[in-house]
Every structure is written in structure tokens, then in C-alpha cells.
Write an enzyme that holds these catalytic residues in place. Structure first.
Site, PDB file in Angstrom:
ATOM      1  N   ASN A   1     -10.690  -0.526  -0.271  1.00 23.88           N
ATOM      2  CA  ASN A   1      -8.929  -0.328  -0.099  1.00 23.88           C
ATOM      3  C   ASN A   1      -8.121  -0.600  -1.197  1.00 23.88           C
ATOM      4  OD1 ASN A   1      -5.956  -0.774   0.639  1.00 23.88           O
ATOM      5  ND2 ASN A   1      -6.391  -1.568   2.526  1.00 23.88           N
TER       6      ASN A   1
ATOM      7  N   HIS B   1      -3.677   6.565   3.981  1.00 23.16           N
ATOM      8  CA  HIS B   1      -4.119   5.202   3.269  1.00 23.16           C
ATOM      9  C   HIS B   1      -5.462   5.100   3.635  1.00 23.16           C
ATOM     10  CE1 HIS B   1      -4.038   1.257   1.624  1.00 23.16           C
ATOM     11  NE2 HIS B   1      -3.734   0.977   3.101  1.00 23.16           N
TER      12      HIS B   1
ATOM     13  N   CYS C   1       0.753  -1.275   0.146  1.00 28.06           N
ATOM     14  CA  CYS C   1      -0.121   0.018   0.033  1.00 28.06           C
ATOM     15  C   CYS C   1       0.785   1.393   0.190  1.00 28.06           C
ATOM     16  CB  CYS C   1      -0.206  -0.200   0.862  1.00 28.06           C
ATOM     17  SG  CYS C   1      -1.710  -1.765   1.213  1.00 28.06           S
TER      18      CYS C   1
HETATM   19  O1  UT7 Z   1      -4.542  -1.654   3.539  1.00 28.40           O
HETATM   20  C1  UT7 Z   1      -3.655  -2.130   4.541  1.00 28.40           C
HETATM   21  C2  UT7 Z   1      -4.112  -3.556   5.491  1.00 28.40           C
HETATM   22  N1  UT7 Z   1      -5.334  -3.678   5.520  1.00 28.40           N
HETATM   23  C3  UT7 Z   1      -5.741  -3.299   7.161  1.00 28.40           C
HETATM   24  O2  UT7 Z   1      -4.959  -2.484   7.820  1.00 28.40           O
HETATM   25  C4  UT7 Z   1      -7.040  -3.631   7.548  1.00 28.40           C
HETATM   26  C5  UT7 Z   1      -6.460  -3.497   9.134  1.00 28.40           C
HETATM   27  N2  UT7 Z   1      -7.520  -3.930  10.045  1.00 28.40           N
HETATM   28  C6  UT7 Z   1      -9.004  -3.570  10.171  1.00 28.40           C
HETATM   29  O3  UT7 Z   1      -9.558  -3.235   9.371  1.00 28.40           O
HETATM   30  C7  UT7 Z   1     -10.399  -4.448  10.835  1.00 28.40           C
HETATM   31  O4  UT7 Z   1      -9.429  -5.748  11.394  1.00 28.40           O
HETATM   32  C8  UT7 Z   1     -11.247  -5.766  10.045  1.00 28.40           C
HETATM   33  C9  UT7 Z   1     -11.793  -4.905   9.525  1.00 28.40           C
HETATM   34  C10 UT7 Z   1     -10.444  -6.686   9.294  1.00 28.40           C
HETATM   35  C11 UT7 Z   1     -11.978  -6.556  11.285  1.00 28.40           C
HETATM   36  O5  UT7 Z   1     -12.419  -5.728  11.821  1.00 28.40           O
HETATM   37  P1  UT7 Z   1     -12.624  -5.866  13.613  1.00 28.40           P
HETATM   38  O6  UT7 Z   1     -13.689  -5.045  14.065  1.00 28.40           O
HETATM   39  O7  UT7 Z   1     -10.878  -6.356  14.146  1.00 28.40           O
HETATM   40  O8  UT7 Z   1     -13.062  -7.485  13.349  1.00 28.40           O
HETATM   41  P2  UT7 Z   1     -12.583  -8.821  14.483  1.00 28.40           P
HETATM   42  O9  UT7 Z   1     -11.793  -8.877  13.478  1.00 28.40           O
HETATM   43  O10 UT7 Z   1     -13.139  -8.375  15.733  1.00 28.40           O
HETATM   44  O11 UT7 Z   1     -13.950  -9.470  14.507  1.00 28.40           O
HETATM   45  C12 UT7 Z   1     -15.532  -8.774  15.138  1.00 28.40           C
HETATM   46  C13 UT7 Z   1     -16.200 -10.407  14.365  1.00 28.40           C
HETATM   47  C14 UT7 Z   1     -15.856 -11.613  14.623  1.00 28.40           C
HETATM   48  O12 UT7 Z   1     -17.204 -12.745  14.799  1.00 28.40           O
HETATM   49  P3  UT7 Z   1     -16.820 -13.032  16.188  1.00 28.40           P
HETATM   50  O13 UT7 Z   1     -15.315 -13.667  16.749  1.00 28.40           O
HETATM   51  O14 UT7 Z   1     -16.426 -11.829  17.404  1.00 28.40           O
HETATM   52  O15 UT7 Z   1     -18.056 -13.834  17.463  1.00 28.40           O
HETATM   53  C15 UT7 Z   1     -15.483 -11.885  13.140  1.00 28.40           C
HETATM   54  O16 UT7 Z   1     -15.830 -13.081  13.170  1.00 28.40           O
HETATM   55  O17 UT7 Z   1     -16.789  -9.961  13.321  1.00 28.40           O
HETATM   56  C16 UT7 Z   1     -16.842 -11.120  12.506  1.00 28.40           C
HETATM   57  N3  UT7 Z   1     -16.011 -10.916  11.512  1.00 28.40           N
HETATM   58  C17 UT7 Z   1     -17.464 -10.223  10.674  1.00 28.40           C
HETATM   59  N4  UT7 Z   1     -18.635 -10.519  10.781  1.00 28.40           N
HETATM   60  C18 UT7 Z   1     -19.623  -9.951   9.226  1.00 28.40           C
HETATM   61  C19 UT7 Z   1     -15.411 -10.487  10.691  1.00 28.40           C
HETATM   62  N5  UT7 Z   1     -15.648 -10.548   9.429  1.00 28.40           N
HETATM   63  C20 UT7 Z   1     -16.437 -10.560   8.387  1.00 28.40           C
HETATM   64  C21 UT7 Z   1     -17.606  -9.732   8.092  1.00 28.40           C
HETATM   65  N6  UT7 Z   1     -19.120  -9.964   8.196  1.00 28.40           N
HETATM   66  N7  UT7 Z   1     -17.221  -8.925   7.020  1.00 28.40           N
END
Ligand code: UT7
Length: 334
Positions: free
Chosen positions: A291, A260, A118
Site C-alpha cells: 500500500n 486503491h 490515500c
Molecule cells: O490505505 C488504507 C489503510 N489500510 C487499510 O485499509 C487496511 C485494512 N485492514 C486490513 O487490511 C486487515 O485488517 C489487516 C491486514 C491489517 C489485518 O488482517 P486481519 O485478517 O483483519 O487480521 P487480524 O487483525 O484479525 O489478525 C488476525 C490474527 C491475530 O492473531 P490472533 O489474535 O488471532 O491470535 C493477529 O495478531 O493475525 C495476527 N497478525 C499477524 N500474524 C502474522 C496480525 N498481523 C500479523 C502478521 N503476521 N503480520
């Protein structure tokens, strides 16, 4: 040694025709429009055609044509092509060389691909600036063109909802008119210890592709979202502050910040660390693009210039991070 100032002479973008909405994603993985928008700020993203005509170098060709018109340059005025992408057309030759031919450039200008995820566009801009400043080159085309839809795992809901395809380019040239436009401060960094936060372990020298990998989908990009999130907020804030401090500019004097676009919550947190009270001067377009890796900053910059928000003379701060973990910032007077 001569010392020149460089100026963004022209920009261009390309948006793939197909739009994939969060609602449509609901039929691909178990997710919802509400979850995606609330957790990331994304509503839709662009997806390149797999039939041809929208390969990364095609998108770069269309975007560069517009940038050349704005810069009042011809293709043969370009002295170097820097092509940032994690999704090049093919492994060999580099995308910059393919683009050189597509543009009809016959001056044998240098062609180099940048692999900095990125951060590739900001890396390219800062490298181009250094080469223009010393008088080594006059006009450098910096391309960021990504077809991430090919490399994401469409079965992994935690990552496939984040990414989109697209292209943004800029031509950085010697500022002949000395009108104040210049790059004021810049930095580039990487921290390889976080390489496993976002990586693609298979498919090249160490582990060439096998049918088993393809069947299992183990060759796709893998991301530890939470780890990336934490590093991103800290790094964005630090690099921005370093770039500003170097030239004694306060964050409140910056007209426009273009971070970004990985997640709107990352942008909000980084801006808070930087001491911003609101996001009024922060360009955010992730809602429509997702992204697009290296392309997010040139896409957002171009859109904001074209809709009249960013004007000549404005102080603009680019701030990026990505896999690697690469990062960097550029403060410029547009
Ligand atoms: O370009 C650089 C690279 N990218 C980044 O830097 C991305 C950085 N990270 C993020 O943007 C976030 O961490 C994410 C958007 C990827 C994830 O968000 P989060 O708030 O950290 O969610 P999480 O991984 O803690 O997941 C929370 C819950 C989980 O369920 P449980 O375990 O609490 O039951 C996940 O399984 O949300 C669930 N989950 C989803 N639910 C619905 C994860 N992805 C999804 C989804 N739809 N797409």
C-alpha cells in the site's frame, strides 16, 4: 463561462531501488510470507533510501520528467502543482514548491499540497479537472509521492507489513483535440467521525514531538485494521456506484477499474458488492508494491497503460479511500 474537457496527457512513476520482501520482514517482526500474502496479497514493497536521492520530491521529479515527455510539454507549461502525500519532505515549505524548483519551473505556478491520505491523488485529479473545465488553468501536474517507511512502526506487525514507498504522477490538461478523452464523473467525500481508525496523534501542534514519544514509538501511524477494512469495502462500492449512476454507465461497461491497493481482500469484497463476477478488469499490483497510500492508483494506472492493457478510449474507474476517512471516485474516458 467556457467549458473545456480535460485529458490525462502523460503519466510517470518512480520505484525506489530497494525491495523489501515478506521473507525479509520475517526477521524484523514475528510474521510469515504465507500470512502476509494470504491476508493482504502483498509479496514485496519498495523502500526509499534514507541517504538522499529518493525523498518524496525526488521521486516526483523523476516521474514528472517522464510525464512531461509523454505530454509533449515543458516544465513551464505547468500551471499548477498539486502534491498529495502524508509524508512530505519537510513540514514547511510544501512539497509542491520544492518540486517546482527541482523541475526548474520559473513561471511562478501555484503550488499546493493535498493532505487527504490515500485519497490524495483522486482528490487532486478531481480538483484539477474542475479548474481545467472552467478555463481557469490549462495544465495541472498531480503528484502522489509517499515515503511511508519513515512513518510506520516497524515493531507493529499488523501495520508495517502493509505499506511501501513509491510515486505516481499524471498531467491533466485541456483536451485541445476534443478526441473523446475526458473526465465523465467524479466525487470526493470524507467522514471525520472515523478519524481514529487510522491516525498519527503526535508530532504537530497538539502534541509536539518529545524524546519520550520517539523512544516509545508513539508518534508512528496507528491503524485499526478491521474497522478500516469494513469502511473501505462499503465506501469503495458506494462511491463507484455513485460515479457510474451519475452518467448512467453500468459497471460491466467499464473497461478497467483501478481501486486503491490496501488489501486484495478489500478489493475482492468491494467488487463483489458492485456485482462483478470476476476481477478480470480490475488492475491489481499490490503484490509488488504494498500500500503506497496516495500513489497506488497512479502507479497502477501507469503500469497498465505502459503494458498495453489500458488503451486510449477505454472507460477507466479510479476508486479510493483512506485515513480521514477520505474517499472518492473518478470515471474517465482515457
Ligand atoms: O490505505 C488504507 C489503510 N489500510 C487499510 O485499509 C487496511 C485494512 N485492514 C486490513 O487490511 C486487515 O485488517 C489487516 C491486514 C491489517 C489485518 O488482517 P486481519 O485478517 O483483519 O487480521 P487480524 O487483525 O484479525 O489478525 C488476525 C490474527 C491475530 O492473531 P490472533 O489474535 O488471532 O491470535 C493477529 O495478531 O493475525 C495476527 N497478525 C499477524 N500474524 C502474522 C496480525 N498481523 C500479523 C502478521 N503476521 N503480520
Amino acid at each position: 463561462m467556457d467549458f473545456y474537457k480535460s485529458k490525462i496527457l502523460g503519466t510517470g512513476i518512480y520505484a525506489p531501488k530497494k525491495i523489501l520482501t515478506n521473507k525479509e520482514l520475517e526477521s524484523i517482526v514475528e510474521t510469515s510470507d504465507e500470512w502476509i500474502f494470504e491476508r493482504t496479497g502483498i509479496r514485496e514493497r519498495r523502500i526509499c533510501s534514507t541517504e538522499g536521492g529518493e525523498w518524496p520530491t525526488d521521486m516526483a521529479l523523476y516521474a514528472t520528467r517522464d510525464a512531461l515527455v509523454e505530454a509533449k510539454l515543458t516544465p513551464n507549461d505547468i500551471d499548477l502543482i498539486l502534491f498529495a502525500s502524508v509524508t512530505p519532505d519537510v513540514p514547511l515549505p510544501n512539497s509542491a514548491s520544492i518540486l517546482q524548483t527541482k523541475l526548474g519551473i520559473t513561471n511562478e505556478c501555484g503550488c499546493l499540497d493535498i493532505s487527504a491520505a490515500c485519497s490524495g491523488f483522486v482528490y487532486g485529479l478531481n480538483m484539477a479537472n474542475a479548474m481545467i473545465q472552467t478555463g481557469f488553468l490549462k495544465n495541472v501536474l498531480i503528484v502522489a509521492s509517499e515515503m511511508l517507511s519513515r512513518e510506520v512502526d516497524w515493531k507493529d506487525r499488523s501495520s508495517c507489513i502493509l505499506f511501501g514507498d513509491g510515486c505516481g504522477v499524471a498531467i491533466l490538461g485541456r483536451n485541445e483535440s476534443n478526441d473523446g478523452s475526458q473526465i465523465l464523473s467524479s466525487n470526493i467525500h470524507a467522514d471525520g467521525t472515523g478519524k481514529e481508525f487510522f491516525y498519527q496523534p503526535y508530532g504537530r501542534a497538539v502534541a509536539p514531538l518529545t524524546t519520550q514519544m520517539i523512544e516509545e514509538g508513539s508518534h508512528y501511524m496507528k491503524m485499526k485494521g478491521k474497522e478500516m477494512f469494513k469502511v473501505a469495502t462499503r465506501t469503495l462500492a458506494k462511491n463507484a456506484k455513485d460515479a457510474l449512476d451519475k452518467v448512467h454507465v453500468s459497471i460491466n461497461d467499464v473497461n478497467w477499474i483501478i481501486p486503491h491497493q490496501a488489501n486484495v481482500r478489500i478489493i475482492e469484497t468491494a467488487c463483489k458488492i458492485l456485482g462483478l463476477n470476476n476481477l478480470d478488469n480490475v488492475i491489481i499490483n499490490i503484490e509488488r508494491w504494498g500500500n503506497t497510500s496516495a500513489a497506488t492508483i497512479p502507479l497502477a494506472f501507469h503500469e497498465a497503460v505502459k503494458d498495453g492493457r489500458i488503451k486510449r478510449g477505454d472507460l477507466v474507474l479510479f476508486d479510493t479511500f483512506g485515513a480521514g476517512l477520505t474517499s472518492g471516485a473518478t470515471l474517465l474516458r482515457y
